[in-house]
Structures are given as structure tokens and as C-alpha cells.
Write an enzyme that holds these catalytic residues in place. Structure first.
Site, PDB file in Angstrom:
ATOM      1  N   LYS B  58      39.363  21.115   2.548  1.00 47.63           N
ATOM      2  CA  LYS B  58      38.490  21.728   3.552  1.00 47.63           C
ATOM      3  C   LYS B  58      37.095  21.121   3.564  1.00 47.63           C
ATOM      4  O   LYS B  58      36.397  21.167   4.580  1.00 47.63           O
ATOM      5  CB  LYS B  58      38.372  23.232   3.287  1.00 47.63           C
ATOM      6  CG  LYS B  58      39.651  24.008   3.558  1.00 47.63           C
ATOM      7  CD  LYS B  58      39.758  24.372   5.024  1.00 47.63           C
ATOM      8  CE  LYS B  58      40.973  25.272   5.278  1.00 47.63           C
ATOM      9  NZ  LYS B  58      41.134  25.559   6.707  1.00 47.63           N
ATOM     10  N   GLU B 214      55.544  25.537   6.052  1.00 48.64           N
ATOM     11  CA  GLU B 214      54.925  26.862   6.109  1.00 48.64           C
ATOM     12  C   GLU B 214      55.601  27.788   5.099  1.00 48.64           C
ATOM     13  O   GLU B 214      56.758  27.571   4.731  1.00 48.64           O
ATOM     14  CB  GLU B 214      55.104  27.481   7.504  1.00 48.64           C
ATOM     15  CG  GLU B 214      54.241  26.833   8.578  1.00 48.64           C
ATOM     16  CD  GLU B 214      54.337  27.587   9.910  1.00 48.64           C
ATOM     17  OE1 GLU B 214      55.463  27.744  10.416  1.00 48.64           O
ATOM     18  OE2 GLU B 214      53.282  28.008  10.423  1.00 48.64           O
ATOM     19  N   GLY B 218      55.485  33.294   6.824  1.00 48.49           N
ATOM     20  CA  GLY B 218      54.431  33.062   7.823  1.00 48.49           C
ATOM     21  C   GLY B 218      54.712  31.813   8.634  1.00 48.49           C
ATOM     22  O   GLY B 218      53.917  30.890   8.667  1.00 48.49           O
ATOM     23  N   SER B 314      47.065  20.241  -1.158  1.00 49.50           N
ATOM     24  CA  SER B 314      45.865  20.549  -0.381  1.00 49.50           C
ATOM     25  C   SER B 314      44.710  21.164  -1.154  1.00 49.50           C
ATOM     26  O   SER B 314      43.562  21.024  -0.739  1.00 49.50           O
ATOM     27  CB  SER B 314      46.235  21.450   0.795  1.00 49.50           C
ATOM     28  OG  SER B 314      46.732  22.684   0.330  1.00 49.50           O
TER      29      SER B 314
END
Lengths: 331, 331
Positions: B58, B214, B218, B314
Site C-alpha cells: 500500500k 479472493e 468474499g 502483499s
């Protein structure tokens, strides 16, 4: 102890080991943490041997020792007693060098360690794990018999010049990568790592202070330094299983006496907090023994303010469920 | 959806983001695991964004977006709603760029996240965390009011071209470092990461297959692709908190539709096993969302045999006690 007697290894031995390890061992990264530096007021340089092949610095010493075998020794192979990182280091090094290995392990060793060791032996004919009953059999006798029958060379986990020189390459690389240091913190079990690192470190940086870190419950080396001779203790109860040694070695202790400033100790609770710190801030899994050095700095056991401090993070081999329990636990 | 309409970003936008991030973001390492390759029959290349600044990819998008602010925007600063990695990414990027940040968080957000966000804001005048009651207040209204009063620029967590382009630099670096790939596995929340990576990846390697992953609970993007329009779901119950989004974005979804081959899903149990694998074999702490891509390969959800597979890992931001509980738990 005669202060003028030669030590078991010299900087040249460590440099020779480094040449043998080149391209075979990982040159592990040196990691930093702003948070750790802020907390301690120091500059900390973590030499990440948890990212070494098979997950610990032990690969360095094992590979160095086995790569010095002559043709006859190579054909017969290597033998080791260990249920820990040394076993896996010998098994992997032997396979990489194309020789058989026999690892003698207690039959109640964790299944994961057994499987990992056998995994490293895979594809190497003549390699096996030999199990013994630790309550009824003498592993030394088993080892001596196997070594005799098969002509294999026994490699002890720390008290061997080639093992010590191999471990010293961790400090050599660290100093090559980061330059000057004031202090080097190294975990102490049998003393193979700290003696190799002390020889490399003090030869390259004569003013470098070397401090060893033992678990509170297993401070045999601290006692030995105070007594001036090798003290034997009962197998200590600590989560730092790599430092559950009962005494330092006949070769390692004189090096520690001459080159190491002293030994400090940390508790299991402090080790767990340091493991959490590594998980949270560096995203690294470190085994309990592996954070001994870091815990001494992070927990304020030794005053590091204003210093450039090298820390050997010795390994990351811990069962993930056990690791999870330690992180999740109280304290 | 008109297939000929321009997408929100191009390879040039990703390249421009890479130039802005140079020397500010870490060029994260690509790690390998022999065991993972043996298990899957593939060559897996893990792009370790858990070792990115503030612990997740991020940072790339946030820093890219904020570094494009004009002088007026810089003076007023940035605002974000988030209790997760986006909050910390905006707080840190703003401080590095010398501008204020306001992070709007629910008042029941974990104390650790609150403290971490405030830590990143430290020393930057005008920065603060604004808490709201998520059962009685509307965060959009709070944000709009603060943005209006203070002239601050709102940066959404994924549906923004500069954010998408920033995230795409992860794939750009991966391909620069490892060369050709057959498949790229990317976790999917709102789609910022996968859309940026898809644009970079497909532009550089036109035959590259991009597959999103995913959490089973979700799978809004999987549903959206099947339906051909953005599907909204209830906040899913999954340990992958970074993928608890209710829908993909107006800008990200068209990119996914055009460039992504499909979406697969993994269960929380599979995520925990993959987290254990990373702890045991790579000595890396990865948050649940961070192993979505890896779990799809390691658990055989997608057939990767014989392929060169890039996997975006990630992030690694998970409370260490919570992480410990997950590793130690059943399953």
C-alpha cells in the site's frame, strides 16, 4: 590456561572457509529496524542467519568441515549426533558434496526434525538417520561403532576448528557489509559461533567488543569465565533449545576467554518478547535461540546507547505451531 | 462496458510511479523456496511486499498519489478513511513528503493500529487520527466535512489512478528481476493491486496470464466478473482483513474485466496453512491477505505445474499475538 598458547583458528582459517562457502552458502542480508534503533538509542545491524540455507548459521561450519575431507573421507562420509540444526546442516552439506551422512538422533526427536533431516539426505545413497533410545543407549558408543564400521568421520557440533572457522564467516560478511562496529552480540551454546565470530571480528576490528548472550537458565559459559575453567551444568530448561548445551568446548572456551568481553543472560520471557518484535517489525521468524543477541539489546540487558551494534540472528528453525504458541502466549 | 474505452492507467503511468518511488519505497526481494517448487511442480517467485515500508504494498500507491499533489494540495495535506494498511501508508507517505495527514478510523479500531498510524504521523504538524463511532456516525460525511474545512485531498484506498499505478510497480519490479513469467497470482480486495499489476504485467509480457485470488467468503470480484457488472456483498467474514472489501472499484473493475483471466478463491484454513508454510520454510511473517496468491498455488487451487509463476506477497501486518494464535490453531 596459557594466554600465549595459539588459539584453534585464525582469521586466515575464517577467510579460507569463506572461499569454500562462496556460492554454496547464502550471503545473508543485514537488516535494520528504525523502531529498534529508536528503542535502544543504538544502530543495530541484524545479520539474518535465519535466512541461511537450512535456516541457521550451522550450515556454514558443517559445509566448511565436510569440504575439507580427503578422498577417503568423502567416500565414507560424515556422521553427526544431533536432533537440531547441526543434524540438518551435516545432512544437507553431505548431499551437496555428494557424500553419505549418518545422523544419530534420539527416537523421541520431533517427527518434523526427523522428516527435515531425511529430506536433506534424499537422493544421496548411503545416507540415513539412526535412531537410539536415549534412556537405554549411549549415543557416543553408537557413533563410535558406526564410525568404526563404516569409516565415517564424526563432525561435532561446535568443538572443531573447521566448524568454528565456518561459523566465523557470519561475522566476516557482516563487517564487510556494514563496516565499523563497536559491539557484536552473539548467542552462546557450545561456543562455535561466538569463537569463530570473535576471531574474525577482533582481527578485522581490534577495538570491537564481543559479548555473548546465554539463556538465564543455561549460563554455563558465564560460570566458566568466572571460574576460569569449563563448568558443566545439567541440561538447562529453556525455550532456547540451541543453547541447551551443558558446557563449552575445549577448543572454543580458550577463544572465548581471550577474545570475549563477557556473557550476559536473558530470560525466556525476554526471548518471547524479542521474537514478537521480529515478527511485528521485521516480518521475520526467528527461533528462540536466534533472538538471544537481539533480546540483550532490545530488553536493555546491555547498554548499547550511541553504539553501532552487530547482532547475529542465528536461526529460524522452530515448528510453526510451537512458534505460534510462543507468540500468542502470556508475558 | 465498452471494450475499447481507455483503461484508467497505462504502462507509462506505472513507469512514472516507479520513478517517483525510486529511493523512497524499498525494492523488495524476490524469494524462492525449493520446497514450494517441489510441492507444486512449478517455479514460484515470491515478491515480498511484506518487507515493503510500513509492511505492505500500500505504500507504493499512497506515496505515488501524494507525490503528485500540487503546492496547494501539499500545504493542506491528505485525508484517508482506513483502519488498515492504507491508513499507515498515507500517514507515512505524508510525513515523508512533509505534509499533514488526517486518518479517519473507527473508535474501536485495534489499539496497535491506532498507535502505529500515530507513530507514522509523528513530527508532522497538522497530522492526526480522527475517531468516529461506526454505529452512529457516517465516515463519508466526516471525511467530506474535514476535507471541506481544511482543504485536504481525500485519497481512496484503491479506486484512484495514482494508487493503481503505484501498486503496479510491484509487478514491474518483479518482471524486471526475474524475466519471463507464465502466470501472476495476485490477491484481490478492491482491485487496486491487481489492476496495477495487470496493466504492468500484460504490457511487458503480453502472454502473461493474470489470476486474482479472493477469500472464499468474499468473492465479490469473482461474482462481478460472472455478472459483467460490479456486485456489492456484505462485509465478508474472513481472516483476510485486507480483502474484506464489499465491491471492486469503478476504475479497477474495467481493468480486471479486460486483463485478468479469472478469480479463484481460497478458504481461511488454506490461508493458515500457507502462513505456516511461509513461517516454516521462508522464515517470513505474512498476514492472512498476503498469502492469498501463494495459497492458491500451494494448495493446488490452480494448476501451476511446469509454469514460471509470480506471486505477490502483499503484506505482513498482523498483530503478533493474533498471528501466533492462527499458526498454533487447529487445521
Amino acid at each position: 590456561m596459557n594466554d600465549l598458547s595459539p588459539l584453534a583458528i585464525s582469521l586466515e582459517d575464517v577467510r579460507a572457509a569463506a572461499r569454500r562457502l562462496e556460492g554454496r552458502a547464502h550471503r545473508t542480508p543485514v537488516m535494520r529496524s528504525r523502531t529498534a534503533d529508536t528503542l535502544t538509542g543504538a544502530q543495530l545491524f541484524f545479520k539474518c542467519e535465519n535466512l541461511q540455507r537450512m535456516g541457521a548459521f550451522k550450515f556454514r561450519g558443517a559445509f566448511n568441515a565436510l569440504s575439507r575431507f580427503d578422498a577417503v573421507q568423502r567416500r565414507a562420509g560424515a556422521i553427526a549426533f544431533s536432533s537440531g540444526n547441526h543434524a540438518q546442516a551435516i545432512a544437507l552439506s553431505a548431499r551437496l558434496l555428494g557424500m553419505p551422512s549418518v545422523i544419530v538422533m534420539p527416537q523421541d526427536a520431533p517427527a518434523a526434525k526427523l522428516a527435515a533431516t531425511r529430506g536433506y539426505q534424499e537422493g544421496q545413497p548411503g545416507s540415513e538417520v539412526v535412531l537410539y533410545d536415549r534412556y537405554r543407549e549411549d549415543r557416543e558408543a553408537i557413533g563410535a561403532r558406526l564410525a568404526g564400521e563404516r569409516g565415517m568421520t564424526l563432525i561435532p557440533p561446535y568443538d572443531h576448528p573447521d566448524v568454528m572457522a565456518g561459523q566465523g564467516t557470519a561475522a566476516l560478511e557482516l563487517i564487510e557489509d556494514v563496516g565499523d562496529l563497536d559491539l557484536l552480540l552473539v548467542c552462546v551454546g557450545g561456543g562455535g559461533l561466538i569463537s569463530g565470530c570473535a576471531v574474525a571480528g577482533r582481527s578485522l576490528l581490534p577495538r570491537l567488543r564481543i559479548v555473548g548472550v546465554e539463556p538465564e537458565a543455561g549460563n554455563d559459559t558465564q560460570q566458566s569465565l568466572a571460574r576460569g575453567e569449563i563448568v558443566h551444568i545439567e541440561t538447562p530448561r529453556t525455550i532456547a533449545d540451541g543453547a541447551q548445551t551443558q558446557h563449552s568446548g575445549r577448543l572454543t572456551f580458550p577463544v572465548i576467554q581471550r577474545l570475549v568481553e563477557g556473557i550476559v543472560t536473558v530470560s525466556d520471557t525476554q526471548l518471547v518478547r524479542a521474537m514478537r518484535f521480529f515478527a511485528e517489525r521485521l516480518k521475520l521468524v526467528v527461533e528462540p535461540t536466534g533472538v538471544l543477541g537481539a533480546a540483550a539489546a532490545l530488553e536493555g540487558v546491555i547498554d548499547v546507547r550511541g553504539l553501532r551494534v552487530g547482532v547475529i540472528v542465528s536461526g529460524g528453525n522452530v515448528d510453526p505451531r510451537r512458534y505460534g504458541e510462543l507468540l500468542a502466549g502470556a508475558g
